[in-house]
Design a protein around this motif. Structure first.
Motif, PDB file in Angstrom:
ATOM      1  N   GLY A   1       5.344  19.031  -8.446  1.00 45.93           N
ATOM      2  CA  GLY A   1       4.695  17.797  -8.026  1.00 45.93           C
ATOM      3  C   GLY A   1       4.539  16.791  -9.146  1.00 45.93           C
ATOM      4  O   GLY A   1       4.879  17.053 -10.302  1.00 45.93           O
TER       5      GLY A   1
ATOM      6  N   TRP B   1      -0.603   7.798 -12.311  1.00 47.69           N
ATOM      7  CA  TRP B   1      -0.523   8.418 -10.980  1.00 47.69           C
ATOM      8  C   TRP B   1      -1.786   9.188 -10.653  1.00 47.69           C
ATOM      9  O   TRP B   1      -2.245   9.173  -9.499  1.00 47.69           O
ATOM     10  CB  TRP B   1       0.702   9.319 -10.902  1.00 47.69           C
TER      11      TRP B   1
ATOM     12  N   ASN C   1      -4.350   8.179  -7.665  1.00 49.19           N
ATOM     13  CA  ASN C   1      -4.626   9.212  -6.665  1.00 49.19           C
ATOM     14  C   ASN C   1      -6.105   9.306  -6.310  1.00 49.19           C
ATOM     15  O   ASN C   1      -6.466   9.863  -5.264  1.00 49.19           O
ATOM     16  CB  ASN C   1      -4.130  10.570  -7.174  1.00 49.19           C
TER      17      ASN C   1
ATOM     18  N   LYS D   1      -4.206   8.686  -1.989  1.00 53.41           N
ATOM     19  CA  LYS D   1      -3.638  10.029  -2.134  1.00 53.41           C
ATOM     20  C   LYS D   1      -2.115   9.990  -2.067  1.00 53.41           C
ATOM     21  O   LYS D   1      -1.520   9.978  -0.988  1.00 53.41           O
ATOM     22  CB  LYS D   1      -4.203  10.952  -1.054  1.00 53.41           C
TER      23      LYS D   1
ATOM     24  N   ARG E   1       0.202  12.221  -2.977  1.00 55.79           N
ATOM     25  CA  ARG E   1       0.914  13.411  -2.514  1.00 55.79           C
ATOM     26  C   ARG E   1       0.798  13.624  -1.007  1.00 55.79           C
ATOM     27  O   ARG E   1       1.547  14.402  -0.438  1.00 55.79           O
ATOM     28  CB  ARG E   1       0.420  14.640  -3.282  1.00 55.79           C
ATOM     29  N   GLU E   2      -0.158  12.941  -0.380  1.00 55.26           N
ATOM     30  CA  GLU E   2      -0.264  13.000   1.071  1.00 55.26           C
ATOM     31  C   GLU E   2       0.565  11.921   1.755  1.00 55.26           C
ATOM     32  O   GLU E   2       0.789  11.970   2.961  1.00 55.26           O
ATOM     33  CB  GLU E   2      -1.733  12.859   1.496  1.00 55.26           C
TER      34      GLU E   2
ATOM     35  N   THR F   1       6.733  12.244  -0.351  1.00 52.21           N
ATOM     36  CA  THR F   1       7.287  13.556  -0.680  1.00 52.21           C
ATOM     37  C   THR F   1       7.525  13.639  -2.186  1.00 52.21           C
ATOM     38  O   THR F   1       7.494  12.619  -2.889  1.00 52.21           O
ATOM     39  CB  THR F   1       8.614  13.795   0.057  1.00 52.21           C
ATOM     40  N   ASN F   2       7.792  14.847  -2.686  1.00 50.86           N
ATOM     41  CA  ASN F   2       8.093  15.022  -4.107  1.00 50.86           C
ATOM     42  C   ASN F   2       9.301  14.206  -4.531  1.00 50.86           C
ATOM     43  O   ASN F   2       9.321  13.610  -5.615  1.00 50.86           O
ATOM     44  CB  ASN F   2       8.331  16.505  -4.416  1.00 50.86           C
TER      45      ASN F   2
ATOM     46  N   LEU G   1       8.333  10.552  -4.777  1.00 51.72           N
ATOM     47  CA  LEU G   1       7.502  10.316  -5.955  1.00 51.72           C
ATOM     48  C   LEU G   1       8.332  10.372  -7.235  1.00 51.72           C
ATOM     49  O   LEU G   1       8.087   9.604  -8.165  1.00 51.72           O
ATOM     50  CB  LEU G   1       6.378  11.352  -6.020  1.00 51.72           C
TER      51      LEU G   1
END
Length: 531
Positions: A280, A290, A294, A298, A300-301, A304-305, A308
């Motif tokens: 991640g 980042w 966050n 958010k 990561r919500e 996707t990896n 990002l």
């Protein structure tokens, strides 16, 4: 002779400070089943000693990659292999396959601590000593009567660099071997600054193949080398030099990776371990953009990896491009050091999968630049150590953090009493600026105005500096002694990260501005504006 004794005394004090830190806890101490970085380094000795090279980066029954699998380049593995042989000679129980997991005997702790200290003495400390004693003022012209003051300043720079608390606490407290890659990096900078591009290439490729985070410094090396050869008068010299450096880089990579080139699986397995995108954009709380974003959005919500990773790549490229292009057009030693700072900060702030310890990659070139701009460098080095406070608390190193930071602050403040009287662009004392003002300010009214403006600026800068450090001190005390609300158990680590990130963004802007100003002349705009 007297100078050598002073250097010896400085080195003795620096080593003594490192020895004192070794008596404190290490990463993951008495915390099964994974323990911490201490166990990771020991486990790599166990794996490299007992398994063939083809299995070092491959998941097998004897090499469970979920339990601290090797994830650093081959030179780290070779270093672990060497230490594994030494450990086996000292006590085979230190590295016995499977049976040695989690070993924390007193004898083993002494052995492991000693390996870091020896690595530091053999790599980082001599590299810093050579850089400071031979290269600090190469680009500065001084009069004969100033030689003694210049020598004294070099001793101060050496002491300031070697007692930096961040690296000492991470390597000799938390437990890692950053001193090896950073020592090779500093040696590469020294070689390139002497126009020894082939030797510099070998040293930097070695640093990169010890820890892949040295990619943070790769672009400045590339553009400085390219720009330096572009500036050569003869086309034949340019071509021959660039071809020679390119072949040196390729040959060094080949020699280091040669054992893994025999098998496609071992080569691909090693590469996949070096760049674990599945982890991640970040793991723990880290003082980069980042993690700060966050807090309110958010990431990561939402992404996707893969998305990002692309966002991080684009942001990092945009952040580092101006500095690198400027370095290519103006390949000077001072702009080279500043570009190393700016590149490392750009990667730390905007790249993918950043660890809190990666700030050391910016801190070391800042130490090399210290004599040019003491106050901002001192300020940065304090905040960089403060940004790793959550990690130190997690490892039981709060006392180490407090004492080393106190020693560093008191010692540097004592060694550089005129810190607020330095120019913001070239770091020279304001004696030159005062002389320039006397030539320009012909009457008392103008002279009074200039002095008043300078005093206002110093007062503002001093207030900002102490206000910033007061905030860091308050958060340091709260993190160590105040229990966070149950609803927000990570409140203080998050506040430390966001607070530090705000500083790093401002430092990133400042050092970029300093790099662009450095190429305008020795005196910079502080003098030009009075002409």
């Amino acid at each position: 002779m007297q100078g050598k004794l002073k250097i010896a005394l400085i080195l003795f004090c620096a080593i003594l400070l490192r020895c004192c830190v070794t008596f404190h806890p290490h990463s993951g101490e008495a915390k099964p089943p994974m323990y911490g970085d201490y166990e990771a380094q020991r486990h790599w000795q166990e794996i490299t000693l007992n398994l063939p090279i083809s299995q070092w980066y491959i998941n097998t029954t004897d090499n469970d990659l979920q339990y601290w699998g090797l994830d650093y380049p081959p030179l780290t593995a070779y270093h672990s292999f060497l230490l594994g042989h030494i450990a086996n000679a000292v006590d085979p129980s230190f590295v016995r396959l499977h049976e040695s997991r989690g070993i924390e005997t007193t004898a083993h702790k002494h052995f492991m601590r000693l390996t870091v200290l020896v690595a530091d003495i053999l790599t980082y400390i001599p590299a810093i000593t050579y850089f400071v004693t031979n290269l600090c003022y190469d680009h500065v012209q001084v009069k004969k009567e100033e030689v003694r003051d210049r020598s004294r300043t070099r001793y101060l720079i050496l002491a300031t660099a070697l007692i930096y608390p961040g690296l000492i606490a991470i390597d000799h407290g938390h437990f890692q071997y950053n001193c090896v890659s950073l020592g090779l990096f500093v040696a590469a900078v020294a070689a390139v600054a002497r126009d020894s591009f082939a030797l510099g290439s070998i040293l930097f490729v070695s640093a990169l193949n010890y820890k892949q985070m040295e990619l943070y410094h790769a672009l400045p090396f590339f553009f400085y080398t390219l720009g330096s050869y572009r500036a050569k008068s003869r086309d034949s010299h340019r071509l021959v030099g660039l071809v020679g450096v390119s072949l040196t880089v390729l040959a060094t990579f080949y020699v280091i990776w040669m054992p893994f080139l025999r098998s496609r699986d071992s080569f691909v397995g090693a590469l996949l371990r070096l760049f674990p995108f599945a982890r991640g954009v970040f793991e723990d709380k880290v003082a980069n953009v980042w993690c700060a974003i966050n807090v309110v959005y958010k990431l990561r919500e939402t992404f996707t990896n893969a998305q990002l990773a692309k966002i991080c790549l684009a942001a990092t490229t945009c952040a580092v491009a101006p500095s690198c292009l400027h370095l290519y057009r103006s390949p000077r030693k001072d702009t080279f050091i500043l570009a190393l700072i700016n590149s490392a900060l750009a990667f730390f702030l905007f790249s993918f999968q950043v660890h809190e310890k990666s700030i050391l990659l910016a801190a070391v070139p800042v130490s090399l630049h210290f004599h040019n701009d003491p106050l901002p460098c001192f300020w940065f080095l304090i905040i960089s150590s403060f940004s790793m406070l959550p990690l130190f608390i997690k490892d039981g190193l709060y006392l180490v953090y407090a004492l080393t930071m106190t020693i560093y602050f008191v010692a540097v403040s004592w060694m550089w009493p005129d810190m607020f009287d330095y120019n913001e662009t070239n770091g020279r004392p304001n004696k030159r600026e005062d002389s320039k003002r006397k030539l320009v300010a012909r009457n008392k009214e103008n002279e009074s105005f200039l002095c008043s403006a300078a005093c206002d600026k110093k007062s503002w800068l001093r207030a900002a500096f102490y206000l910033s450090l007061s905030g860091a001190l308050l958060l340091s005390v709260a993190s160590g002694y105040v229990k966070p609300p149950k609803r927000y158990p990570d409140l203080f680590p998050l506040l430390v990260s966001v607070y530090s990130c705000g500083h790093f963004l401002l430092f990133f802007i400042y050092f970029n501005r300093a790099q662009f100003s450095a190429s305008r002349g020795n005196c910079g705009k502080c003098v030009k504006k009075y002409e």
